[in-house]
Scaffold this motif. Structure first.
Motif, PDB file in Angstrom:
ATOM      1  N   VAL A 268      -4.058  25.106   1.803  1.00 39.96           N
ATOM      2  CA  VAL A 268      -4.578  26.556   1.574  1.00 39.96           C
ATOM      3  C   VAL A 268      -5.092  26.162  -0.230  1.00 39.96           C
ATOM      4  CG1 VAL A 268      -4.158  28.775   1.011  1.00 39.96           C
ATOM      5  CG2 VAL A 268      -2.776  27.620   2.461  1.00 39.96           C
ATOM      6  N   GLU A 269      -6.214  25.921  -0.053  1.00 39.07           N
ATOM      7  CA  GLU A 269      -6.967  25.748  -1.964  1.00 39.07           C
ATOM      8  C   GLU A 269      -7.431  27.287  -2.402  1.00 39.07           C
ATOM      9  OE1 GLU A 269     -10.314  23.843  -2.060  1.00 39.07           O
ATOM     10  OE2 GLU A 269     -10.652  25.334  -4.592  1.00 39.07           O
ATOM     11  N   TYR A 270      -7.106  28.081  -3.088  1.00 43.76           N
ATOM     12  CA  TYR A 270      -7.227  29.432  -3.735  1.00 43.76           C
ATOM     13  C   TYR A 270      -7.465  28.819  -5.473  1.00 43.76           C
ATOM     14  CZ  TYR A 270      -2.191  30.524  -4.030  1.00 43.76           C
ATOM     15  OH  TYR A 270      -1.295  29.664  -3.559  1.00 43.76           O
ATOM     16  N   VAL A 271      -8.041  30.616  -5.858  1.00 48.26           N
ATOM     17  CA  VAL A 271      -7.923  30.302  -7.198  1.00 48.26           C
ATOM     18  C   VAL A 271      -8.894  29.547  -7.635  1.00 48.26           C
ATOM     19  CG1 VAL A 271      -7.005  30.498  -9.523  1.00 48.26           C
ATOM     20  CG2 VAL A 271      -6.135  31.437  -7.329  1.00 48.26           C
ATOM     21  N   SER A 272      -8.468  28.453  -7.584  1.00 44.71           N
ATOM     22  CA  SER A 272      -9.564  27.140  -8.515  1.00 44.71           C
ATOM     23  C   SER A 272     -11.001  28.155  -8.854  1.00 44.71           C
ATOM     24  CB  SER A 272     -10.000  26.898  -7.130  1.00 44.71           C
ATOM     25  OG  SER A 272      -9.102  26.160  -6.525  1.00 44.71           O
ATOM     26  N   ALA A 273     -10.349  28.764 -10.092  1.00 43.65           N
ATOM     27  CA  ALA A 273     -11.196  29.380 -11.411  1.00 43.65           C
ATOM     28  C   ALA A 273     -11.493  27.926 -12.098  1.00 43.65           C
ATOM     29  CB  ALA A 273     -10.188  30.631 -11.891  1.00 43.65           C
ATOM     30  N   ASN A 274     -13.054  28.256 -12.840  1.00 37.15           N
ATOM     31  CA  ASN A 274     -13.376  27.565 -13.746  1.00 37.15           C
ATOM     32  C   ASN A 274     -12.496  27.653 -14.982  1.00 37.15           C
ATOM     33  OD1 ASN A 274     -15.475  26.378 -12.294  1.00 37.15           O
ATOM     34  ND2 ASN A 274     -17.175  27.379 -12.701  1.00 37.15           N
ATOM     35  N   PRO A 275     -12.286  26.740 -15.412  1.00 36.78           N
ATOM     36  CA  PRO A 275     -11.232  26.418 -16.488  1.00 36.78           C
ATOM     37  C   PRO A 275     -11.726  26.714 -17.796  1.00 36.78           C
ATOM     38  CG  PRO A 275     -11.037  24.363 -16.183  1.00 36.78           C
ATOM     39  CD  PRO A 275     -12.744  25.172 -14.740  1.00 36.78           C
ATOM     40  N   THR A 276     -12.666  28.127 -17.693  1.00 33.74           N
ATOM     41  CA  THR A 276     -13.674  27.753 -18.744  1.00 33.74           C
ATOM     42  C   THR A 276     -13.185  29.514 -19.553  1.00 33.74           C
ATOM     43  OG1 THR A 276     -15.481  29.227 -17.563  1.00 33.74           O
ATOM     44  CG2 THR A 276     -15.373  27.140 -18.012  1.00 33.74           C
ATOM     45  N   GLY A 277     -12.123  29.981 -19.094  1.00 29.66           N
ATOM     46  CA  GLY A 277     -11.934  31.232 -19.677  1.00 29.66           C
ATOM     47  C   GLY A 277     -11.017  32.123 -19.258  1.00 29.66           C
ATOM     48  N   PRO A 278     -10.303  33.440 -19.176  1.00 34.09           N
ATOM     49  CA  PRO A 278      -9.505  33.613 -18.985  1.00 34.09           C
ATOM     50  C   PRO A 278      -9.640  34.253 -17.779  1.00 34.09           C
ATOM     51  CG  PRO A 278     -10.274  35.185 -20.851  1.00 34.09           C
ATOM     52  CD  PRO A 278     -11.416  34.504 -20.586  1.00 34.09           C
ATOM     53  N   MET A 279      -8.641  34.460 -16.664  1.00 32.41           N
ATOM     54  CA  MET A 279      -8.937  35.061 -15.344  1.00 32.41           C
ATOM     55  C   MET A 279      -9.287  36.632 -15.798  1.00 32.41           C
ATOM     56  SD  MET A 279      -5.765  33.396 -13.241  1.00 32.41           S
ATOM     57  CE  MET A 279      -6.848  33.701 -11.237  1.00 32.41           C
TER      58      MET A 279
ATOM     59  N   TYR B 106      -8.246  23.578  -7.139  1.00 34.16           N
ATOM     60  CA  TYR B 106      -9.308  22.436  -8.098  1.00 34.16           C
ATOM     61  C   TYR B 106      -9.216  23.129  -8.967  1.00 34.16           C
ATOM     62  CZ  TYR B 106     -13.030  19.099  -6.848  1.00 34.16           C
ATOM     63  OH  TYR B 106     -13.482  18.287  -6.841  1.00 34.16           O
ATOM     64  N   ILE B 107      -9.558  22.337  -9.938  1.00 30.97           N
ATOM     65  CA  ILE B 107     -10.114  22.720 -11.138  1.00 30.97           C
ATOM     66  C   ILE B 107     -11.292  21.576 -11.500  1.00 30.97           C
ATOM     67  CG2 ILE B 107      -9.517  21.795 -13.951  1.00 30.97           C
ATOM     68  CD1 ILE B 107      -6.705  21.314 -12.809  1.00 30.97           C
ATOM     69  N   ASN B 108     -12.193  23.524 -11.380  1.00 27.51           N
ATOM     70  CA  ASN B 108     -13.703  22.317 -11.709  1.00 27.51           C
ATOM     71  C   ASN B 108     -13.953  22.065 -13.215  1.00 27.51           C
ATOM     72  OD1 ASN B 108     -14.392  24.637 -10.008  1.00 27.51           O
ATOM     73  ND2 ASN B 108     -14.087  23.043  -8.570  1.00 27.51           N
ATOM     74  N   ASP B 109     -12.834  20.631 -13.653  1.00 25.12           N
ATOM     75  CA  ASP B 109     -13.541  20.340 -15.283  1.00 25.12           C
ATOM     76  C   ASP B 109     -14.692  18.918 -15.052  1.00 25.12           C
ATOM     77  OD1 ASP B 109     -11.935  18.070 -13.163  1.00 25.12           O
ATOM     78  OD2 ASP B 109     -10.240  17.950 -14.707  1.00 25.12           O
ATOM     79  N   ALA B 110     -15.565  18.986 -14.307  1.00 27.20           N
ATOM     80  CA  ALA B 110     -16.376  17.781 -14.425  1.00 27.20           C
ATOM     81  C   ALA B 110     -17.734  18.390 -14.484  1.00 27.20           C
ATOM     82  CB  ALA B 110     -15.890  17.113 -13.005  1.00 27.20           C
ATOM     83  N   GLY B 111     -17.937  18.926 -14.758  1.00 26.83           N
ATOM     84  CA  GLY B 111     -19.607  20.001 -14.540  1.00 26.83           C
ATOM     85  C   GLY B 111     -20.218  19.704 -15.726  1.00 26.83           C
ATOM     86  N   ALA B 112     -21.156  20.491 -15.778  1.00 24.35           N
ATOM     87  CA  ALA B 112     -22.210  21.363 -16.989  1.00 24.35           C
ATOM     88  C   ALA B 112     -21.506  22.559 -17.336  1.00 24.35           C
ATOM     89  CB  ALA B 112     -23.235  21.371 -16.861  1.00 24.35           C
ATOM     90  N   GLN B 113     -20.200  22.566 -17.070  1.00 20.63           N
ATOM     91  CA  GLN B 113     -20.212  24.113 -17.472  1.00 20.63           C
ATOM     92  C   GLN B 113     -19.067  23.687 -18.485  1.00 20.63           C
ATOM     93  OE1 GLN B 113     -20.573  27.462 -16.117  1.00 20.63           O
ATOM     94  NE2 GLN B 113     -22.034  26.387 -15.413  1.00 20.63           N
ATOM     95  N   VAL B 114     -17.768  23.172 -18.559  1.00 21.35           N
ATOM     96  CA  VAL B 114     -16.882  22.410 -18.912  1.00 21.35           C
ATOM     97  C   VAL B 114     -17.379  21.392 -20.334  1.00 21.35           C
ATOM     98  CG1 VAL B 114     -14.928  22.386 -17.428  1.00 21.35           C
ATOM     99  CG2 VAL B 114     -16.141  20.396 -17.767  1.00 21.35           C
ATOM    100  N   ALA B 115     -18.751  21.111 -20.079  1.00 19.76           N
ATOM    101  CA  ALA B 115     -19.166  20.546 -21.184  1.00 19.76           C
ATOM    102  C   ALA B 115     -20.102  21.875 -22.188  1.00 19.76           C
ATOM    103  CB  ALA B 115     -20.707  19.649 -21.221  1.00 19.76           C
ATOM    104  N   ALA B 116     -20.316  22.827 -21.481  1.00 21.06           N
ATOM    105  CA  ALA B 116     -20.759  23.759 -22.374  1.00 21.06           C
ATOM    106  C   ALA B 116     -19.363  24.933 -23.435  1.00 21.06           C
ATOM    107  CB  ALA B 116     -21.341  24.932 -21.678  1.00 21.06           C
ATOM    108  N   LEU B 117     -18.318  24.724 -22.024  1.00 23.47           N
ATOM    109  CA  LEU B 117     -17.287  25.586 -23.077  1.00 23.47           C
ATOM    110  C   LEU B 117     -16.762  24.575 -24.680  1.00 23.47           C
ATOM    111  CD1 LEU B 117     -14.886  27.396 -22.587  1.00 23.47           C
ATOM    112  CD2 LEU B 117     -13.611  25.099 -21.123  1.00 23.47           C
TER     113      LEU B 117
END
Length: 599
Positions: free
Chosen positions: A125-136, A166-177
């Motif tokens: 079961v995969e859930y939450v998986s919020a982008n690590p770009t800020g508080p929930m 699933y930590i989405n730590d690979a894309g453009a979002q985290v570069a912007a972060l």
RNA sequence: GGACCCGUAGCUCAGCUGGAUAGAGCGUCGCCCUCCGAAGGCGAAGGCCGAAGGUUCGAAUCCUUUCGGGUCCGCCA
């Protein structure tokens, strides 16, 4: 595995049916249902058995039902059986058969309702998986609660469950972060560069301007001092070449954000088993492997997509891309795997991620997503089918938007206006248990209004309160019983051995029947992937208990503690203790702590 | 233009994967606490299950069409 009285009767029902219709096919037998009656006049339970078998037996359903009735009345637990309506068979059981559920509950404890339908199937079961770009924030909250409760529910139903993020730590979002955090770093060093000047240097402009990155900037200075910056002639810290700092700042900031996410999840009582990094997975070459596998199966080609009809983007240009043949697996159009710059799309990475989960041995995967990802479901299911050779299923549970209400008015979600509600704000205001329970009081695919005033209300319209109050009343009665009778006499084991025949009032038997239905509810909710049913079941159970309690207010002979009548008292305490047990069992699934008393 | 989700009492929502006369809370109306279990209790009214077809013994539930609301639609994740 606890006793499910409905399942037990069902087996006897099928046996009786087979005696009448010897060549009954298994697929028809499998459709035989024994369900609780909605109307008291219809007895305790009803079956559709005669209706199902009528055609095969070449008999009118009513006749078949009558034949079934003859055999069923001979059963030990059956007090009364009758044919009714178009061919239903209604059953009434001996009260003793119902009462026998109570010792089972008392001995099983919170494990009552555990099932083996899952058969040990490995489920991810995969859930939450919020982008690590800020508080929930609130948007993440519902998915977190639904996913967590669903995982608990499946475990209770006999699945072997892994909870994954699933930590989405690979894309453009985290570069912007990383750029945003870097600005806070320069500020911490005392730069004279303004936010606007900085933004002009950032590819795509500065995002994530919230204050929550200020602390990260300070921490970066503490760890790296001025090493990540350049200086102009006035010793003013300025932007250094990205290859000096970007990777370092990105990793540092993502780690800091994930610390925040984990802290928020802890506040909510959500504990996941596995955190998988998208970046690490990509680095391992898993994406190339997955694409190569699809390619080997002839599912990849270079082609040009049609623009979406009726809504062509202004900058649309026909472009040849690497496409996955998802239309072969139920999707509407084929989907691109590579961007124009040659990098993999998010979808490509997600295929690799799901392939990785398949490799880890899961035969059922469940993803809990926000409604804004609804358009993504078909392609992901197509990909899972393709890459697993149709051996693995992906179920997606979509969570619709939550509107926060206060004083009858929606609380606007605006960072700028300062009314942005973070998860920790919400938990601080109403507490984790109320948040979790309330998030489960709606079907996940229906929109929900989260009324801050109602969640704190101490009335029946607040399900959190109503269920907790029922449990507290149970515990209060049991505490009083310990005082007068002693802890030994009121222990679960002792109550399980007590004579239950004094339990004969309609309200008492209704409550027992409700408790007996708990295993069915757990199974059905797990198979439907609908944890909200647990919340409704507890609300109904609490309603039955409160009804019984209220009877005691008007009729003193129906109170639980009867001085001078230890027989009735012990039997009723068994019922009270069993009620508390089932409530705790359900709250455990929801991740809500039961309370011992209301304050 | 297309895909997905939702549409059930005045309001907020359930409806056990196709079963019998569609349920709950709130709101409305009518009763019930000097005390012993009232952070309430009992009862009533309130419905063409958005609409129209279809599938069958039987549909709120499945299929088609349609009307409203939401989410989304190549190089965001």
């Amino acid at each position: 595995m606890s006793l499910d009285i409905f399942a037990g009767i069902r087996l006897q029902m099928i046996a009786a049916l087979r005696a009448i219709v010897p060549d009954l096919p298994d697929d028809i037998a499998a459709r035989v249902e024994v369900t609780p009656s909605r109307e008291a006049a219809h007895g305790d339970m009803a079956t559709n058995a005669a209706l199902l078998a009528a055609k095969l037996a070449r008999q009118p359903p009513a006749l078949l039902a009558a034949a079934l009735v003859e055999r069923l009345v001979a059963l030990e637990d059956v007090a009364e059986a009758s044919a009714a309506g178009p061919g239903f068979v209604n059953l009434r059981l001996h009260p003793d058969a119902w009462r026998a559920v109570l010792p089972d509950i008392l001995v099983s404890g919170e494990n009552f309702g555990d099932s083996v339908v899952g058969g040990g199937t490995r489920v991810n079961v995969e859930y939450v998986s919020a982008n690590p770009t800020g508080p929930m924030h609130i948007g993440h909250c519902r998915g977190a609660v639904v996913g967590d409760a669903l995982a608990n529910l499946l475990a209770k139903a006999g699945f072997d469950v892994t909870k994954e993020y699933y930590i989405n730590d690979a894309g453009a979002q985290v570069a912007a972060l990383a750029w945003a955090a870097y600005f806070r770093y320069l500020q911490a060093l005392g730069t004279k560069i303004t936010e606007e000047e900085f933004s002009e240097e950032v590819p795509g402009g500065l995002q994530y301007r919230g204050e929550y990155l200020v602390g990260v900037g300070v921490q970066l200075v503490a760890q790296f001092a001025g090493a990540l910056a350049d200086h102009d002639t006035d010793e003013n810290p300025i932007i250094a070449a990205p290859d000096i700092w970007l990777e370092t700042v990105r990793a540092f900031t993502v780690a800091a954000m994930m610390d925040g996410v984990r802290a928020d999840l802890r506040l909510l009582g959500v504990e996941l088993d596995v955190f998988t990094s998208e970046r690490a997975m990509v680095a391992s070459g898993a994406v190339d492997t997955a694409i190569a596998k699809l390619d080997a199966d002839g599912l990849i080609y270079e082609g040009v997509l049609e623009p979406p009809k009726g809504k062509t983007p202004d900058d649309w240009e026909p472009r040849e891309q690497t496409l996955f043949r998802s239309t072969g697996f139920g999707d509407d159009v084929d989907r691109p795997l590579r961007k124009s710059d040659g990098a993999n799309t998010y979808f490509a990475n997600d295929i690799a991620y799901h392939a990785d989960k398949i490799d880890r041995g899961y035969t059922v995967m469940i993803d809990v997503w926000g409604a804004d990802h609804g358009g993504y479901v078909k392609r992901m299911q197509a990909a899972v089918k393709a890459i697993s050779g149709n051996t693995v299923t992906l179920d997606v549970v979509l969570c619709q938007i939550v509107h926060i209400m206060r004083g009858g008015q929606p609380v606007r979600m605006s960072k700028r206006a300062g009314t942005y509600v973070t998860l920790s704000d919400l938990i601080e205001e109403v507490g984790p248990d109320a948040v979790r329970f309330t998030m489960l009081t709606r079907k996940s695919d229906a929109q929900m209004e989260f009324d801050l005033d109602q969640v704190r209300a101490q009335t029946r319209e607040n399900p959190v309160f109503y269920v907790q109050y029922a449990h507290a009343r149970c515990r209060s009665v049991l505490r009083a019983a310990v005082e007068s009778l002693g802890a030994e006499a009121v222990s679960a084991d002792a109550l399980a051995r007590s004579d239950l025949s004094p339990l004969a009032a309609p309200e008492e038997l209704a409550l027992i029947r409700r408790l007996a239905g708990w295993p069915r509810i757990v199974e059905a909710a797990a198979l439907a992937r609908e944890p909200h049913r647990i919340a409704f079941a507890l609300y109904d159970l609490a309603g039955d208990f409160h009804a019984l309690w209220n009877r005691g207010r008007n009729d003193a002979t129906l109170r639980f503690l009867q001085a001078g009548d230890p027989g009735s008292t012990l039997a009723r305490l068994a019922l009270v203790a069993a009620t508390a047990t089932v409530i705790r069992s359900g709250l455990a699934v929801m991740g809500v702590r039961p309370v011992e008393e209301m304050r």
